[in-house]
Design an enzyme around this catalytic site. Structure first.
Site, mmCIF file in Angstrom:
data_model
loop_
_atom_site.group_PDB
_atom_site.id
_atom_site.type_symbol
_atom_site.label_atom_id
_atom_site.label_comp_id
_atom_site.label_asym_id
_atom_site.label_seq_id
_atom_site.Cartn_x
_atom_site.Cartn_y
_atom_site.Cartn_z
ATOM 1 N N ASN A 213 -5.447 30.454 15.675
ATOM 2 C CA ASN A 213 -4.566 31.701 14.019
ATOM 3 C C ASN A 213 -5.127 32.983 14.434
ATOM 4 O OD1 ASN A 213 -3.019 30.374 13.388
ATOM 5 N ND2 ASN A 213 -4.563 29.888 11.542
ATOM 6 N N ASP B 215 -8.471 34.091 8.673
ATOM 7 C CA ASP B 215 -8.167 33.683 9.839
ATOM 8 C C ASP B 215 -7.618 35.207 10.375
ATOM 9 O OD1 ASP B 215 -9.203 31.100 9.966
ATOM 10 O OD2 ASP B 215 -6.939 30.503 10.014
ATOM 11 N N ASP C 170 0.222 29.663 8.200
ATOM 12 C CA ASP C 170 -0.755 30.026 8.966
ATOM 13 C C ASP C 170 -0.415 31.532 9.161
ATOM 14 O OD1 ASP C 170 -1.211 27.397 8.437
ATOM 15 O OD2 ASP C 170 -2.333 26.997 9.253
ATOM 16 N N TYR D 191 -5.301 15.495 7.383
ATOM 17 C CA TYR D 191 -4.985 15.599 8.666
ATOM 18 C C TYR D 191 -4.711 13.950 10.160
ATOM 19 C CZ TYR D 191 -7.574 19.643 7.638
ATOM 20 O OH TYR D 191 -7.578 20.998 7.132
ATOM 21 N N TYR D 192 -4.286 14.316 10.867
ATOM 22 C CA TYR D 192 -4.117 13.591 12.188
ATOM 23 C C TYR D 192 -4.506 13.611 13.376
ATOM 24 C CZ TYR D 192 -0.870 11.292 8.848
ATOM 25 O OH TYR D 192 -1.467 10.446 7.789
#
Length: 348
Positions: free
Chosen positions: A44, A268, A304, A112-113
Site C-alpha cells: 500500500n 499506510d 485499502d 486471514y488465509y
C-alpha cells in the site's frame, strides 16, 4: 566523475495479499458477495508513493497462482518496480476477507488465509540484502515479524545497525490476530528502537506497552531519530532528535475532519504521505500534514489503496494557515478536486 545515487527513493518489504471487500455492511456470515482488491501494508505504501511520483520497489513473495498474477499486475500498474518479487511454486498467495466496520470496534471482522503463504517463506536466505538496500529509505512494518520465524529473522537482519544502511522507516502495525505467543510487545519494541523513523498509533502503543500518551511512547523508544505518534482523529505528534543529540523538537499537527467511507489503509496512507514529504525535504509540520492528507485519501475510498491528491493540491492544503487547516473538511472525491478549486469547498 559523478557517483550515482541509490536507484530507488523507497524500497518496501513485506507481504501483499488479495483482499475481498464486502458488498454490503454486516457480519461476514451475512455478506453475500465480495469484490477482489489488493491489500498489504508495505505494498500500500509502495503504491501510494509511486503514484505520487517517487521511484519505488516492492519486495515480497507470491505464489505461482492467479492471485499472485493479480497482485503483481495491480501493484506494477501503480508504477512500482516488482522485479525483485519471487514466485513460490509450493506455497499460495495469501488472501483475506474483512467487513467494512471500523477496525477499532468489536463489529470489525477480518479472516486471514495466509498461514503457509509464499510470503511467510521470506527470510535472509530468500530476500538477499542487496535487493532491498539500493535506496534512500527502506520501509518495513511489524506485520512481517509475525508471519514466521524466517520473517522475524529477516527483520532482525534488516534493522541491524551497519555502515551504509539506508534510512530505516518502521511502522509498528501491531496485528493481534497474527501474534499468538505473547512476544509481540518485546519484539516490536526492539525492532522499532533500531529504526531511524518510527510510526505508531497512540492506542496501539497503549495496548502493546501500556503507555499513557505520546511522551511515554518516546520514553520507551529513545532510539529513533524521529518518532511519530498518531491518534486517529486526533493530532499526530512528532519527536525529532537534533543531530547534536540535544532535547527533542516536538511538533503537533491536528488531523482534518474526514467523512470516512472505510476505515482501513489510513495508517499506510499516513506513512506514504509523510515519507513523500520527507523525500522532498519539507519541514516537519508539512510532513505531518501530508501524512494526514494521504490518510484522508485512504479513508474516503472503499478499499485499502487510494490515489493521492495531485501534488500541487496537497501542497496548497499543507500550506494553509492554522485556522484554515483547522476548518479543513474532506469527503469522498476530494482528491480529484483541482488545486485551483475554492477552498471553502473543502473547509468549514
Amino acid at each position: 566523475m559523478t557517483v550515482p545515487g541509490p536507484s530507488y527513493d523507497v524500497v518496501c518489504v513485506g507481504e501483499s495479499m488479495v483482499t475481498f471487500l464486502p458488498s454490503r455492511p454486516g457480519r461476514l456470515a451475512d455478506v453475500p458477495a465480495f469484490t477482489r482488491a489488493v491489500g498489504g501494508a508495505e505494498s500500500n505504501v509502495a503504491c501510494a508513493l509511486a503514484a505520487a511520483g517517487h521511484r519505488v520497489r516492492w519486495v515480497g513473495r507470491v505464489g505461482t497462482d492467479g492471485f499472485g498474477d493479480h497482485l503483481l499486475d495491480t501493484i506494477a500498474a501503480y508504477g512500482v518496480d516488482t522485479g525483485a518479487v519471487r514466485r513460490d511454486p509450493h506455497r499460495p498467495t495469501g488472501v483475506y476477507f474483512r467487513t467494512d466496520a471500523d477496525r477499532s470496534t468489536d463489529a470489525h471482522e477480518v479472516v486471514y488465509y495466509r498461514a503457509g503463504s509464499a510470503a511467510s517463506a521470506m527470510s535472509p536466505a530468500t530476500v538477499p540484502y542487496a535487493t532491498v538496500t539500493d535506496t534512500r529509505i527502506l520501509h518495513l512494518t511489524g506485520i512481517t515479524a509475525a508471519l514466521s520465524a524466517g520473517c522475524r529473522s529477516l527483520l532482525d537482519e534488516l534493522t541491524e545497525p551497519r555502515p551504509g544502511r539506508p534510512l530505516l522507516s518502521f511502522d509498528v502495525n501491531h496485528r493481534p490476530a497474527l501474534w499468538r505467543d505473547g512476544e509481540a510487545p518485546e519484539i516490536l519494541r526492539n525492532l522499532a528502537d533500531r529504526a531511524d523513523l518510527v510510526f505508531v498509533g497512540a492506542d496501539e502503543a497503549a495496548r502493546l506497552w501500556d503507555t499513557p500518551g505520546p511522551g511515554a511512547v518516546r520514553a520507551l523508544l529513545p532510539g529513533p531519530a524521529v518518532l511519530v505518534v498518531k491518534s486517529g482523529e486526533g493530532p499526530a505528534v512528532a519527536f525529532e532528535r537534533p543531530a547534536d543529540g540535544t532535547a527533542d523538537t516536538v511538533t503537533t499537527v491536528p488531523a482534518p475532519r474526514v467523512d470516512v467511507v472505510a476505515s482501513v489503509g489510513a495508517g499506510d496512507g499516513f506513512a506514504a504521505g509523510f515519507l513523500s514529504a520527507l523525500l522532498r525535504g519539507l519541514p516537519m509540520n508539512h510532513r505531518l500534514r501530508h501524512g494526514h492528507l494521504a490518510a484522508a485519501a485512504a479513508l474516503t475510498v472503499p478499499g485499502d489503496l487510494a490515489g493521492p491528491p495531485r501534488r500541487a493540491h496537497a501542497d496548497r492544503l499543507a500550506r494553509l494557515d492554522d485556522d484554515a487547516w483547522g476548518r479543513l473538511h474532506l469527503g469522498p472525491g476530494w482528491t480529484s478536486a483541482g488545486a485551483e478549486a475554492d477552498e471553502e469547498v473543502r473547509t468549514r
